[in-house]
Design an enzyme around this catalytic site. Structure first.
Site, short mmCIF file in Angstrom:
data_model
loop_
_atom_site.label_atom_id
_atom_site.label_comp_id
_atom_site.label_asym_id
_atom_site.label_seq_id
_atom_site.Cartn_x
_atom_site.Cartn_y
_atom_site.Cartn_z
N ARG A 366 -17.47 -4.48 17.35
CA ARG A 366 -18.83 -4.99 17.24
C ARG A 366 -19.71 -4.24 18.22
O ARG A 366 -19.32 -3.94 19.35
CB ARG A 366 -18.86 -6.49 17.55
CG ARG A 366 -18.29 -7.35 16.41
CD ARG A 366 -19.18 -7.27 15.18
NE ARG A 366 -18.66 -8.05 14.06
CZ ARG A 366 -17.92 -7.55 13.08
NH1 ARG A 366 -17.57 -6.27 13.11
NH2 ARG A 366 -17.52 -8.31 12.08
N GLU A 395 -28.19 -3.70 15.33
CA GLU A 395 -27.67 -3.13 14.09
C GLU A 395 -28.42 -3.75 12.93
O GLU A 395 -28.45 -4.97 12.81
CB GLU A 395 -26.17 -3.41 13.98
CG GLU A 395 -25.49 -2.71 12.84
CD GLU A 395 -23.98 -2.89 12.84
OE1 GLU A 395 -23.45 -3.37 11.80
OE2 GLU A 395 -23.32 -2.58 13.86
N HIS A 414 -21.82 1.42 9.96
CA HIS A 414 -20.86 0.31 9.84
C HIS A 414 -20.13 0.36 8.49
O HIS A 414 -20.02 -0.65 7.78
CB HIS A 414 -21.57 -1.03 10.00
CG HIS A 414 -20.64 -2.13 10.46
ND1 HIS A 414 -21.07 -3.25 11.13
CD2 HIS A 414 -19.29 -2.28 10.34
CE1 HIS A 414 -20.05 -4.05 11.39
NE2 HIS A 414 -18.95 -3.47 10.91
#
Length: 469
Positions: A366, A395, A414
């Site tokens: 993360r 993000e 991601h």
């Protein structure tokens, strides 16, 4: 699971009460005698009240009721659910919850075995007054499944009902209909389902679904641990090699049509010290592959139990409390941690100071694990040689964030996991089928996520799965 009908066996009549309270009689359709241990068949031709054994049917649900006479001349009735027939009958949405069947079967099995009766798994023994709940479970799968995936799911537990939608075509009606949801349906939809019993995330970290109020407190949450180890560990290897060998810098020069060697030695993998911070499925897969390439691997776990053996691909595995002691020796720091208060900004300016000069950082867990501003400064100072980031904080990374301009930072959106590698989706389906069978049998689910720690661990009778599944 929701009760569709309740079946009672009592006295000489078997009746079925629906939720609406209406009653259906069981109609006798044939006479059948169960065979005893010697194979004798006591079938009779008479289908009236003096039959030894009578089969009754209510719509498509079948029960065998056997009359017995005790030493006092009293009639005793016992029922047998013909489970295999029930599975293959066109039941119009009526299903039996296997846990209830096996619970009652096991309770009576010893008595009936001594009397020479059939006690195989598909037969359920029922005494007067026992209640069997006829259950139906509704499964909503919102993933880009192919025909083979759908067929495998439907075949895994034939008595369950399924609906299939792609992730970009999920309907609120289907999500609200479901008892079980497979796939990351929109939070705005799933939070309206107050009867959902189990949510199977298609990600390793279902953070958005763990927030208070999204899912009922008694809803089980399982993640996709075991599905992403292959895909993400290969991404990590590619990123590591690319940074080690200056491949991304050469791509920049190619785009500028420059034939210009970089005047410095490249780095090797053999003998490099790799610090894997996070030793779940993803971290362990990467650690194993780094070891196979000749690196020296040290693992870092949240906690380490003294009786847990060190994997043969690690020099040692230490607790997260010992992280600072390992940083000065690490050539590569590989992060695969969940986003928790404990891991928030774990790598901040102070921790980067402790790192070995010129270390490489890779983050696939993360983005919140790393202080982005501190990473920019560490890259600019050379303390960190390069950073491979599949996750960032914030993000998505804003277009004006300084990380975009750092030549040593390689950023992907991601997508090291997701379904970029088709095998990942196969793994997710396999994990769900594994758990769906356990759910149908009333067994503890594997990969249950602790809503506080956000880790999948051995808890509530279940286990954390690995990608060998």
């Amino acid at each position: 699971m929701r009760s569709a009908e309740t079946l009672y066996v009592a006295g000489t009549t078997a009746v079925c009460h629906t939720e609406s309270g209406s009653q259906h009689s069981f109609y006798r359709i044939e006479v059948e005698q169960l065979t005893d241990d010697e194979g004798s068949d006591h079938r009779t031709d008479d289908s009236r009240h003096d039959d030894d054994d009578i089969r009754w049917v209510c719509e498509d649900l079948r029960v065998v009721c056997e009359v017995r006479t005790d030493t006092n001349g009293n009639h005793q009735w016992e029922g047998h659910i013909l489970y295999e027939e029930l599975l293959h009958a066109p039941c119009a949405g009526l299903h039996v919850f296997r846990q209830d069947i096996r619970h009652i079967q096991n309770r009576h099995q010893d008595d009936h075995e001594s009397e020479g009766m059939n006690t195989e798994a598909e037969v359920c023994m029922v005494d007067d007054g026992d209640v069997l709940c006829v259950e139906v479970s509704y499964i909503e799968a919102c993933l880009p499944l192919n025909d083979a995936h759908r067929a495998a799911l439907e075949a895994s537990v034939p008595e369950f009902e399924f609906r299939f939608n792609a992730l970009d075509d999920v309907h609120a009606e289907d999500v609200l209909w479901a008892d079980v949801v497979l796939g990351n349906a929109p939070v705005s939809m799933i939070s309206q389902n107050k009867h959902i019993e189990w949510f199977q995330s298609n990600s390793a970290g279902p953070d958005a679904y763990l927030k208070p109020g999204v899912l009922p407190e008694n809803c089980m949450v399982t993640n996709a641990t075991g599905a992403y180890g292959l895909a993400i560990s290969e991404w990590m290897l590619a990123m590591w090699l690319g940074i080690q060998k200056d491949m991304f810098l050469y791509r920049d020069r190619q785009n500028q049509r420059q034939w210009a060697p970089i005047d410095r030695p490249v780095r090797g993998i053999t003998g490099a010290r790799v610090l894997c911070v996070g030793m779940g499925d993803i971290g362990s897969n990467f650690a194993r592959r780094a070891h196979m390439l000749g690196a020296e691997v040290v693992g870092v776990r949240r906690t380490v139990h003294p009786d847990t053996p060190c994997p043969d691909y690690c020099l040692r595995v230490v607790a997260q409390s010992q992280l600072d002691e390992e940083l000065p020796e690490a050539d590569l720091i590989a992060l695969s941690l969940p986003g928790t208060p404990e891991t928030n900004k774990l790598f901040n300016a102070e921790r980067f100071v402790r790192c070995k000069d010129g270390a490489i950082l890779i983050n696939v867990g993360r983005g919140t694990t790393v202080d982005s501003d501190a990473l920019v400064e560490a890259l600019r100072s050379g303390k960190i040689f390069g950073a491979g980031l599949d996750v960032t904080d914030p993000e998505p990374l804003p277009a004006d964030h300084p990380l975009w301009g750092e030549p040593g930072a390689i950023i992907t959106p991601h997508n090291s996991g997701k379904f970029s590698l088709p095998k990942t989706l196969d793994n997710i389906v396999d994990i769900f089928i594994h758990n769906l069978k356990r759910y149908a049998e009333g067994l503890p689910l594997d990969n249950q996520v602790n809503r506080t720690t956000r880790y999948a661990a051995d808890q509530n009778g279940g286990h954390r799965l690995l990608s060998t599944l």
